[in-house]
Design a protein around this motif. Structure first.
Motif, short mmCIF file in Angstrom:
data_model
loop_
_atom_site.label_atom_id
_atom_site.label_comp_id
_atom_site.label_asym_id
_atom_site.label_seq_id
_atom_site.Cartn_x
_atom_site.Cartn_y
_atom_site.Cartn_z
N SER A 1 0.82 -1.21 0.00
CA SER A 1 0.00 0.00 0.00
C SER A 1 0.85 1.26 0.00
CB SER A 1 -0.93 0.01 1.22
OG SER A 1 -1.84 -1.07 1.13
N ALA A 2 1.97 1.21 0.72
CA ALA A 2 2.88 2.36 0.73
C ALA A 2 3.40 2.61 -0.68
CB ALA A 2 4.05 2.12 1.70
N LEU A 3 3.66 1.53 -1.42
CA LEU A 3 4.12 1.67 -2.81
C LEU A 3 3.02 2.28 -3.69
CD1 LEU A 3 6.13 -1.64 -3.34
CD2 LEU A 3 7.04 0.69 -3.52
N VAL A 4 1.77 1.86 -3.43
CA VAL A 4 0.65 2.43 -4.18
C VAL A 4 0.58 3.94 -3.94
CG1 VAL A 4 -1.88 2.53 -4.35
CG2 VAL A 4 -0.71 0.31 -4.23
N CYS A 5 0.69 4.32 -2.67
CA CYS A 5 0.61 5.75 -2.34
C CYS A 5 1.78 6.51 -2.95
CB CYS A 5 0.60 5.96 -0.82
SG CYS A 5 -0.83 5.20 -0.04
N ALA A 6 2.97 5.91 -2.92
CA ALA A 6 4.14 6.57 -3.52
C ALA A 6 3.94 6.71 -5.03
CB ALA A 6 5.40 5.78 -3.20
N ALA A 7 3.38 5.67 -5.66
CA ALA A 7 3.14 5.72 -7.10
C ALA A 7 2.10 6.81 -7.43
CB ALA A 7 2.67 4.36 -7.60
N GLU A 8 1.09 6.93 -6.57
CA GLU A 8 0.08 7.99 -6.79
C GLU A 8 0.73 9.37 -6.75
OE1 GLU A 8 -2.73 7.01 -3.76
OE2 GLU A 8 -3.91 5.69 -5.09
N PHE B 1 12.90 13.49 -8.72
CA PHE B 1 11.68 12.73 -9.01
C PHE B 1 11.69 11.47 -8.16
CE2 PHE B 1 8.84 10.73 -12.50
CZ PHE B 1 7.71 11.34 -11.96
N ALA B 2 11.27 11.61 -6.92
CA ALA B 2 11.23 10.49 -5.97
C ALA B 2 10.15 10.78 -4.95
CB ALA B 2 12.58 10.33 -5.29
N GLU B 3 9.48 9.74 -4.52
CA GLU B 3 8.46 9.93 -3.48
C GLU B 3 8.61 8.84 -2.43
OE1 GLU B 3 6.45 12.42 -3.13
OE2 GLU B 3 6.58 13.36 -5.13
N ARG B 4 8.58 9.26 -1.19
CA ARG B 4 8.62 8.32 -0.07
C ARG B 4 7.35 8.51 0.74
NH1 ARG B 4 13.50 7.72 4.31
NH2 ARG B 4 14.50 6.86 2.46
N VAL B 5 6.65 7.42 1.03
CA VAL B 5 5.39 7.52 1.76
C VAL B 5 5.39 6.57 2.96
CG1 VAL B 5 2.89 7.15 1.65
CG2 VAL B 5 4.09 8.13 -0.31
N ALA B 6 5.02 7.11 4.10
CA ALA B 6 4.78 6.27 5.28
C ALA B 6 3.29 5.99 5.32
CB ALA B 6 5.24 7.00 6.53
N PHE B 7 2.94 4.75 5.08
CA PHE B 7 1.53 4.36 5.02
C PHE B 7 1.11 3.78 6.37
CE2 PHE B 7 -1.51 0.87 4.48
CZ PHE B 7 -2.57 1.51 3.85
N VAL B 8 -0.09 4.15 6.80
CA VAL B 8 -0.66 3.51 8.00
C VAL B 8 -2.04 2.99 7.61
CG1 VAL B 8 -1.27 3.79 10.41
CG2 VAL B 8 0.57 5.17 9.46
N SER B 9 -2.25 1.70 7.76
CA SER B 9 -3.55 1.14 7.37
C SER B 9 -4.60 1.50 8.41
CB SER B 9 -3.46 -0.37 7.20
OG SER B 9 -3.42 -1.00 8.46
N ASP B 10 -5.86 1.41 8.00
CA ASP B 10 -6.96 1.75 8.91
C ASP B 10 -7.21 0.63 9.91
OD1 ASP B 10 -7.29 4.10 7.62
OD2 ASP B 10 -8.87 3.37 6.27
N GLY B 11 -6.74 -0.56 9.60
CA GLY B 11 -6.99 -1.66 10.54
C GLY B 11 -6.45 -2.95 9.97
N ILE B 12 -6.60 -4.01 10.76
CA ILE B 12 -6.14 -5.32 10.32
C ILE B 12 -7.08 -5.87 9.26
CG2 ILE B 12 -4.99 -5.86 12.48
CD1 ILE B 12 -7.44 -7.43 13.30
N ASN B 13 -6.68 -6.94 8.60
CA ASN B 13 -7.61 -7.60 7.68
C ASN B 13 -7.81 -9.06 8.07
OD1 ASN B 13 -5.46 -9.05 6.15
ND2 ASN B 13 -4.90 -6.95 5.58
N PHE B 14 -8.77 -9.70 7.44
CA PHE B 14 -9.22 -11.02 7.89
C PHE B 14 -9.19 -12.07 6.78
CE2 PHE B 14 -11.19 -7.77 10.52
CZ PHE B 14 -10.82 -8.19 11.78
#
Lengths: 778, 152
Positions: free
Chosen positions: A543-550, A610-623
């Protein structure tokens, strides 16, 4: 990008180096001036150290350095601590034992390190270690839970009067008691969940270096979480700033939780490197690994399930006692707490009364292993369901069906710990029933019977909680030529991140996976990361990669607008190319990157680079969840079990790479089958000596012990991360223990056998059959 | 010390080794052929499997001195990037490896299985893999890869 984007069964990019012998594991790193470390370990499970005599070892050929627990104490090193703190039966904070890198006064398990010898060759170090004399006064020891809790039991820690470190009550006792009072039937079971070894095929290994100019250490080691290892050694043991230690974890040959946290040897090689001014390597032997690698699971559970006359679950009571071993490791205690929510399973039962206690014994300390509490909890609920089904004469699949959480009820608050945010348990159940041809089982059983064989079928619907450590940082950076590097703080040691992370970025940015470089496993080169564990990497690092790509796309649009002389809103991005509808001109990502590094052209307000670093925090665990069906055939003459079929209908959310996801599931099931059928760490009841000290005694499953396994993925996206993924690393193991044991018990039930403890070895099954026969005859 | 000479991956090598030096350590430490791995100390795991005079052997079960005058092939001599052996290619194609540590031994064992069985069935392959442990894959894809290599 369909060819190698999200969902493509892309063969792995990391494979070529492994299949040609070019992998770079820690033990493969060439290093000049290397010295070798051997660890002197306690031969007793409990003893007082009266003194050391190291003179003969010091004088031995090739020996450079001998250090004992007394030297470690003189250095003032700290110790390892537990991440979790709970309370004891009196409600006071639990006792936290001092957990040092070498012991000076007392040893508490066979294998407890007391000294090290460093020499110019591995052989000389081993010879030198044999010459270290330690004067021990042996003390009585205990290895299992019942012995630990017995009146007058020897104490592992004088500070803990009855060896009980922790006692906690969870759930709602009153409501559960009321539910039990309404019950038409109460099923009861007592289960021993065995102790197992992670047994990654690469043994633990570390190389320590010390730079006196910088006053800085470097550790090359097989670890799952380089930053966690760095922080533990720097802040807990050496008490130095974290930037004084660099941890590099290259290729790692399997971990499963066993290389997640620091063992003493990793700090010892660093200390030794400083003391003798040479790089120092330690490679664990397999025999040593069985003694000294932290182990896993090992608990007792008393479980009761209350049902109404129609088989509706009304409540569940659990009394769970964990064997912690001799010390509290970083994550040992967590295995008893983090995953209690799994007791609700995929069912509508809402009343839980849970009691957990954790005891010390004179055994190797316990740490998390793939599943870390979830296999145990899932075993409790899924096994007791089968016991209830047999007692109430209801088909076990039908009993589960009657209690399944309806798909329409999602999101569903279980009333105990978890709210399941997604899932389609009805579909998962129906799919598994079809895959296994559950309805055709009686006929297959009859055919086996005609051949003198016992046949059984078992189901387990496992649900687990993944990605509990919710933050991770990732970076996507373009160099001045326009080539891409991705950087993550997780670590890949079999999980295939070098392929799947690139697939995520490929889908987002339209760059072929083979054209990206990926960096991980080095605390100097990667952003702070939590490493790999708890099935978290794709959820959080992906997800952090997704956010960085965005962000790369967003910045690319700004730059493209400037380059193409249009408004930013006129720029569209697709498959790596920015275009403007207005003029039909375009520029690709590489063109943007080249432009972005040219300070003469870039407008000041956009800055260069041209570089992006993102610290991602998820909303919660998954199941992640999955319905397992296992079918076995048992030869009553020998007690031997063959698994004749294994089916899993699983939901791990969106599948990034089906080859990899199935590979993880099959590997997990194999480890579950191993624990169910053959693996077990055994200590002698009197001396607490390890009896399963090699692969000759500890039964690892081999190719012929394991079946073909059929898996279907149904992708119910997780709503709380941008990829929609759920953890795929542990989920399949979680259901394998109960599925296998339920199948075996189903096969043996007609003979009058009610339950078989794991591992269900031929000897154990044969004995149970004989006992049942004798009981019937009597 | 003992003087040993052997042919390894087509090249003649000669060295003085301690008498107790195991063949696997000779390959890894003296010749820097680190693709051959050590996963146990009781000859159970098979990560150290190599070919000795054309047959699969666990290189931890013998001393380097015992291989004096012999012909040895290690994983490095089987194929290389861009010029993979069909067994290596099958392992990649069928996702027969995860951490990769047991893989060199599995590939050496797989090639040896096909030397002795032209088109082995699944049961034969499983039986023949008796001497090699994998902790990651559950063997399913390893069996598949060896079968595919036989058919290629």
């Amino acid at each position: 990008m369909d060819e190698f984007g999200i969902g493509a069964p892309l063969p792995r990019l990391e494979d070529v180096r492994f299949i040609t012998g070019r992998g770079r594991y820690t033990d493969d790193i060439p290093m000049s001036g290397l010295a070798f470390m051997e660890v002197v370990r306690s031969p007793y499970a409990s003893a007082r150290i009266k003194g050391f005599d190291i003179s003969a070892a010091q004088a031995a050929p090739g020996v450079l350095l001998v250090l004992t627990g007394e030297d470690a104490r003189a250095e003032g090193f700290g110790g390892y601590t537990s991440k979790m703190r709970k309370t004891n039966r009196q409600g006071e904070p639990n006792f936290e034992p001092p957990f040092r890198i070498l012991e000076a006064e007392r040893v508490r398990f066979v294998g407890d390190p007391v000294a090290i010898v460093v020499a110019t060759s591995a052989e000389a170090a081993r010879d030198g270690a044999d010459l270290v004399l330690v004067d021990y006064e042996e003390l009585p020891a205990i290895s299992d839970i019942k012995a630990a809790l017995a009146k007058g039991a020897p104490l592992v820690w004088d500070e803990v009067p009855n060896n009980e470190c922790v006692f906690v009550e969870l759930g709602d006792r009153k409501a559960t008691a009321a539910a039990f009072a309404q019950a038409a039937h109460v099923a009861k079971g007592e289960f021993a969940i065995s102790r197992v070894a992670h047994a990654s095929i690469e043994p633990r290994v570390g190389i320590g270096l010390y730079d006196p100019v910088e006053d800085r250490y470097t550790l090359h080691a097989a670890v799952q979480a380089p930053h966690t290892t760095r922080n533990e050694i720097a802040t807990r043991i050496f008490r130095i700033p974290e930037n004084k230690l660099r941890v590099i974890s290259p290729d790692v040959g399997g971990a499963f939780g066993g290389k997640g946290y620091s063992h003493p040897e990793l700090a010892l090689v660093l200390w030794a490197a400083r003391k003798c001014d040479r790089p120092v390597k330690w490679v664990c032997t397999r025999s040593e690994a069985f003694l000294a690698d932290f182990q896993a699971r090992d608990n007792l559970a008393q479980v009761e399930l209350a049902l109404d006359a129609n088989g509706k679950f009304l409540g569940v009571k659990v009394k769970n006692v964990l064997n912690l071993g001799a010390y509290l490791t970083n994550a040992g205690l967590q295995c008893g707490f983090h995953h209690v929510g799994s007791i609700c399973g995929v069912y509508t039962n809402r009343n839980v009364d849970w009691e957990v206690s954790a005891v010390f014994t004179n055994t190797t300390p316990i740490i998390a292993m793939r599943g870390a509490g979830r296999p145990e909890t899932t075993f409790m609920i899924e096994r007791i369901i089968d016991i209830a089904a047999a007692e109430m004469s209801i088909d076990p699949a039908e009993l589960r069906r009657r209690n399944l959480i309806p798909t329409a009820a999602i999101p569903y608050d279980t009333g105990f710990v978890h709210t399941y945010d997604s899932g389609d348990f009805e579909k998962g159940f129906d799919t598994a029933m079809r895959m296994a041809d559950w309805a055709g089982f009686p006929e297959r059983r009859a055919r086996s019977q005609a051949r003198g064989k016992l046949r059984g079928i078992g189901m387990a619907y496992a649900i687990e909680s993944a990605a509990g450590v919710r933050d991770e940082t990732a970076e996507i950076r373009f160099d001045t030529s326009g080539a891409v590097t991705i950087v993550v703080g997780t670590h890949s040691h079999g999980q295939s991140h070098e392929t799947t992370f690139r697939q995520v970025v490929a889908s987002m940015l339209g760059i072929a996976p083979k054209d990206m470089r990926m960096i991980y496993g080095d605390t100097d080169l990667t952003p702070f990361g939590r490493g790999t564990g708890a099935s978290r990497s794709m959820t959080v690092a992906g997800s952090a990669l997704v956010c960085a790509a965005e962000r790369i796309i967003a910045r690319g649009k700004q730059i493209a607008a400037h380059m193409l002389e249009v408004e930013e809103s006129d720029i569209a991005f697709d498959a790596g190319v920015f275009t403007t509808r207005a003029t039909n001109r375009s520029v690709d990502l590489a063109g943007i990157a080249r432009f972005a590094h040219d300070f003469r052209q870039m407008p000041a307000h956009l800055g260069v680079g041209f570089a992006e670093r993102v610290a991602f925090v998820s909303d919660g665990i998954n199941f992640p969840n999955g319905c397992h069906v296992c079918e076995v055939e048992i030869d009553p003459a020998t007690g031997e079990t063959s698994i004749v079929g294994y089916w899993l209908s699983e939901d791990v959310g969106v599948v990034i790479n089906p080859l990899v996801v199935k590979g993880q599931a099959v590997g997990g099931i194999a480890q579950g089958i191993g624990q169910a059928l053959c693996e077990k760490i055994v200590f002698d009841g009197e001396s607490a000596q390890l009896l399963t000290g090699s692969f000759m005694d500890y039964c690892m499953p081999r190719a012929k012990d394991l079946p073909a396994i059929e898996i279907k993925s149904q992708e119910v996206p997780a709503p709380n991360n941008p990829l929609g993924v759920k953890g795929a690393g542990e989920s399949a193991l979680v259901g394998a223990l109960p599925a296998v044991i339920n199948a075996i018990c189903d096969a043996l039930r007609p003979l009058g056998v009610k339950h078989i403890e794991m591992p269900a070895t031929p000897a154990r099954i044969w004995e149970a059959i004989e006992q049942a026969r004798r009981a019937k005859a009597a | 010390m003992t003087s040993v000479s052997m042919r390894v991956n087509g090249a003649d090598v000669r060295a003085d080794v301690e008498d107790r030096t195991l063949l696997v350590h000779f390959l890894r430490e003296h010749l820097r052929l680190t693709g051959t791995h050590v996963g146990c100390d009781t000859s159970q795991c098979g990560a150290c499997t190599i070919h000795l005079n054309g047959e699969a052997v666990k290189s931890c079960t013998m001393f380097a001195a015992q291989a004096d005058g012999d012909e040895i092939v290690t994983i490095e001599g089987v194929g290389e990037p861009g010029r993979l052996h069909s067994m290596q290619a099958a392992f990649q194609q069928h996702h027969a490896l995860q951490c990769g540590f047991c893989t060199p031994g599995m590939i050496m064992a797989g090639i040896d299985i096909l030397r002795r069985h032209k088109s082995p069935d699944e049961e034969t392959i499983r039986e023949e893999l008796e001497g090699n442990l994998c902790r990651c894959t559950g063997y399913v894809n390893i069996v598949k890869a060896i079968k595919a290599a036989a058919e290629s």
